[in-house]
Design an enzyme around this catalytic site. Structure first.
Site, short mmCIF file in Angstrom:
data_model
loop_
_atom_site.label_atom_id
_atom_site.label_comp_id
_atom_site.label_asym_id
_atom_site.label_seq_id
_atom_site.Cartn_x
_atom_site.Cartn_y
_atom_site.Cartn_z
N HIS A 129 0.86 -1.19 0.00
CA HIS A 129 0.00 0.00 0.00
C HIS A 129 0.89 1.24 0.00
O HIS A 129 2.12 1.13 0.12
CB HIS A 129 -0.93 0.02 1.23
CG HIS A 129 -0.22 -0.22 2.52
ND1 HIS A 129 0.64 0.70 3.09
CD2 HIS A 129 -0.19 -1.30 3.35
CE1 HIS A 129 1.14 0.21 4.20
NE2 HIS A 129 0.66 -1.02 4.38
P1 TYD Z 1 -0.73 -2.63 8.40
O1 TYD Z 1 -0.09 -1.29 8.32
O2 TYD Z 1 -1.94 -2.84 7.53
O3 TYD Z 1 0.35 -3.74 8.13
P2 TYD Z 1 0.89 -4.26 6.73
O4 TYD Z 1 0.85 -3.09 5.82
O5 TYD Z 1 2.29 -4.75 6.94
O6 TYD Z 1 0.00 -5.36 6.30
O7 TYD Z 1 -1.10 -2.92 9.92
C1 TYD Z 1 -1.67 -4.14 10.32
C2 TYD Z 1 -2.59 -3.88 11.51
O8 TYD Z 1 -1.86 -3.37 12.62
C3 TYD Z 1 -3.69 -2.88 11.19
O9 TYD Z 1 -4.90 -3.53 11.13
C4 TYD Z 1 -3.69 -1.91 12.32
C5 TYD Z 1 -2.52 -2.25 13.20
N1 TYD Z 1 -1.58 -1.14 13.38
C6 TYD Z 1 -1.74 -0.29 14.44
O10 TYD Z 1 -2.71 -0.39 15.21
N2 TYD Z 1 -0.82 0.71 14.63
C7 TYD Z 1 0.24 0.87 13.82
O11 TYD Z 1 1.08 1.79 14.02
C8 TYD Z 1 0.39 -0.01 12.69
C9 TYD Z 1 1.53 0.16 11.74
C10 TYD Z 1 -0.54 -0.99 12.51
#
Ligand code: TYD
Length: 150
Positions: free
Chosen positions: A64
Protein backbone atom coordinates in the site's frame (compact mmCIF):
# COMPACT_ATOMS: atom_id res chain seq x y z
CA UNK A 1 26.13 11.19 3.24
CA UNK A 2 28.50 8.42 2.13
CA UNK A 3 26.85 5.10 1.70
CA UNK A 4 28.79 2.25 3.29
CA UNK A 5 27.46 -0.25 0.83
CA UNK A 6 27.66 0.82 -2.84
CA UNK A 7 25.42 -2.03 -3.94
CA UNK A 8 22.64 -0.50 -1.84
CA UNK A 9 23.19 2.98 -3.30
CA UNK A 10 23.00 1.57 -6.83
CA UNK A 11 19.47 0.44 -6.12
CA UNK A 12 18.16 4.00 -5.91
CA UNK A 13 18.08 6.05 -9.09
CA UNK A 14 19.33 9.63 -8.90
CA UNK A 15 15.79 10.95 -9.41
CA UNK A 16 14.35 8.97 -6.51
CA UNK A 17 13.08 10.87 -3.48
CA UNK A 18 13.87 7.79 -1.38
CA UNK A 19 17.28 7.66 0.17
CA UNK A 20 19.62 5.51 2.18
CA UNK A 21 21.08 7.05 5.31
CA UNK A 22 24.21 5.79 7.02
CA UNK A 23 23.63 6.02 10.75
CA UNK A 24 26.34 6.60 13.37
CA UNK A 25 28.06 3.38 14.39
CA UNK A 26 30.08 2.80 17.53
CA UNK A 27 31.92 -0.51 17.17
CA UNK A 28 32.99 -1.83 20.54
CA UNK A 29 34.45 -5.12 21.74
CA UNK A 30 31.29 -5.36 23.88
CA UNK A 31 29.10 -5.03 20.79
CA UNK A 32 28.18 -2.32 18.31
CA UNK A 33 25.83 0.60 19.00
CA UNK A 34 23.88 2.66 16.46
CA UNK A 35 21.36 5.41 17.03
CA UNK A 36 19.06 7.64 15.00
CA UNK A 37 17.78 11.09 15.99
CA UNK A 38 14.54 12.44 14.56
CA UNK A 39 14.89 15.49 12.29
CA UNK A 40 18.64 14.75 12.06
CA UNK A 41 19.45 11.30 10.74
CA UNK A 42 15.78 10.59 10.13
CA UNK A 43 14.49 13.42 7.88
CA UNK A 44 11.28 14.06 9.86
CA UNK A 45 10.09 14.35 13.44
CA UNK A 46 9.46 10.79 14.65
CA UNK A 47 5.94 10.35 16.06
CA UNK A 48 5.69 6.58 16.08
CA UNK A 49 7.80 3.42 15.94
CA UNK A 50 6.63 -0.05 15.06
CA UNK A 51 8.41 -3.22 14.09
CA UNK A 52 7.84 -6.39 12.13
CA UNK A 53 9.17 -9.69 13.44
CA UNK A 54 8.37 -13.41 13.37
CA UNK A 55 7.67 -13.03 9.65
CA UNK A 56 7.26 -16.52 8.15
CA UNK A 57 9.35 -17.26 5.06
CA UNK A 58 7.72 -16.05 1.85
CA UNK A 59 5.31 -13.64 3.55
CA UNK A 60 4.81 -10.07 2.28
CA UNK A 61 3.99 -7.01 4.40
CA UNK A 62 2.85 -3.59 3.27
CA UNK A 63 1.38 -3.53 -0.22
CA UNK A 64 0.00 0.00 0.00
CA UNK A 65 0.98 3.67 0.00
CA UNK A 66 0.29 6.52 2.42
CA UNK A 67 -1.08 9.91 1.46
CA UNK A 68 0.93 11.84 4.08
CA UNK A 69 3.05 9.44 6.11
CA UNK A 70 6.84 9.34 5.71
CA UNK A 71 8.72 6.30 6.96
CA UNK A 72 12.26 5.21 7.75
CA UNK A 73 13.12 1.50 7.64
CA UNK A 74 16.00 -0.25 9.41
CA UNK A 75 16.85 -3.95 9.31
CA UNK A 76 17.70 -4.36 13.01
CA UNK A 77 18.33 -8.04 12.40
CA UNK A 78 18.45 -10.22 9.30
CA UNK A 79 17.46 -8.85 5.93
CA UNK A 80 14.51 -8.11 3.68
CA UNK A 81 13.67 -6.30 0.45
CA UNK A 82 11.67 -3.09 0.17
CA UNK A 83 10.04 -2.73 -3.24
CA UNK A 84 9.17 0.94 -3.77
CA UNK A 85 6.95 2.22 -6.58
CA UNK A 86 6.66 5.97 -7.12
CA UNK A 87 3.90 5.55 -9.68
CA UNK A 88 6.24 5.34 -12.64
CA UNK A 89 8.92 2.79 -11.71
CA UNK A 90 9.63 0.19 -9.04
CA UNK A 91 12.94 0.05 -7.18
CA UNK A 92 13.98 -2.82 -4.96
CA UNK A 93 16.29 -2.16 -2.01
CA UNK A 94 17.76 -4.96 0.11
CA UNK A 95 18.23 -3.84 3.73
CA UNK A 96 20.63 -5.94 5.74
CA UNK A 97 22.79 -3.58 7.84
CA UNK A 98 21.53 -2.35 11.20
CA UNK A 99 23.34 0.98 10.66
CA UNK A 100 21.64 1.81 7.33
CA UNK A 101 18.15 3.31 7.13
CA UNK A 102 15.89 3.74 4.12
CA UNK A 103 13.75 6.88 3.90
CA UNK A 104 10.51 6.53 1.92
CA UNK A 105 8.36 9.66 1.42
CA UNK A 106 4.58 9.80 1.20
CA UNK A 107 2.83 8.59 -1.97
CA UNK A 108 5.17 5.68 -2.61
CA UNK A 109 3.69 2.21 -2.90
CA UNK A 110 5.82 -0.08 -0.71
CA UNK A 111 6.00 -3.82 -0.26
CA UNK A 112 8.31 -5.64 2.17
CA UNK A 113 9.32 -9.11 1.10
CA UNK A 114 12.01 -11.79 1.15
CA UNK A 115 12.38 -11.64 4.94
CA UNK A 116 15.24 -13.76 6.20
CA UNK A 117 14.82 -16.00 9.22
CA UNK A 118 14.67 -13.89 12.39
CA UNK A 119 14.50 -10.60 10.46
CA UNK A 120 13.39 -7.60 12.50
CA UNK A 121 12.28 -4.50 10.60
CA UNK A 122 12.06 -1.26 12.60
CA UNK A 123 9.90 1.47 11.08
CA UNK A 124 10.05 5.05 12.32
CA UNK A 125 7.03 7.03 11.19
CA UNK A 126 6.19 10.72 10.85
CA UNK A 127 2.59 10.48 12.11
CA UNK A 128 0.55 8.47 14.53
CA UNK A 129 -1.41 5.54 13.11
CA UNK A 130 -4.20 6.72 10.85
CA UNK A 131 -6.09 4.15 8.81
CA UNK A 132 -7.52 6.96 6.65
CA UNK A 133 -4.01 7.80 5.41
CA UNK A 134 -3.64 4.40 3.73
CA UNK A 135 -3.99 4.17 -0.05
CA UNK A 136 -4.75 0.49 -0.51
CA UNK A 137 -6.07 0.45 -4.07
CA UNK A 138 -3.23 0.38 -6.61
CA UNK A 139 -5.17 2.08 -9.42
CA UNK A 140 -6.18 4.83 -7.02
CA UNK A 141 -2.53 5.19 -6.01
CA UNK A 142 -1.44 5.53 -9.65
CA UNK A 143 -4.08 8.20 -10.24
CA UNK A 144 -3.09 10.12 -7.11
CA UNK A 145 0.64 9.79 -7.88
CA UNK A 146 0.24 11.13 -11.41
CA UNK A 147 -1.96 14.02 -10.28
CA UNK A 148 0.56 15.00 -7.60
CA UNK A 149 3.38 15.50 -10.16
CA UNK A 150 1.27 17.54 -12.62
P1 TYD B 1 -0.73 -2.63 8.40
O1 TYD B 1 -0.09 -1.29 8.32
O2 TYD B 1 -1.94 -2.84 7.53
O3 TYD B 1 0.35 -3.74 8.13
P2 TYD B 1 0.89 -4.26 6.73
O4 TYD B 1 0.85 -3.09 5.82
O5 TYD B 1 2.29 -4.75 6.94
O6 TYD B 1 0.00 -5.36 6.30
O7 TYD B 1 -1.10 -2.92 9.92
C1 TYD B 1 -1.67 -4.14 10.32
C2 TYD B 1 -2.59 -3.88 11.51
O8 TYD B 1 -1.86 -3.37 12.62
C3 TYD B 1 -3.69 -2.88 11.19
O9 TYD B 1 -4.90 -3.53 11.13
C4 TYD B 1 -3.69 -1.91 12.32
C5 TYD B 1 -2.52 -2.25 13.20
N1 TYD B 1 -1.58 -1.14 13.38
C6 TYD B 1 -1.74 -0.29 14.44
O10 TYD B 1 -2.71 -0.39 15.21
N2 TYD B 1 -0.82 0.71 14.63
C7 TYD B 1 0.24 0.87 13.82
O11 TYD B 1 1.08 1.79 14.02
C8 TYD B 1 0.39 -0.01 12.69
C9 TYD B 1 1.53 0.16 11.74
C10 TYD B 1 -0.54 -0.99 12.51
Amino acid sequence: MTNPDPSLADALSSGSRCRLVELPKFPDPRGSLTFAEGARHVPFVVRRAYWLYDVPGGQIRGGHAYARLEEFFVALSGSFDVAIDDGTATTRVNLRRSYVGLYVPAMHWRQLEKFSTNAVCLILASTKYDEHDYVRDYDNFRALASSSVE
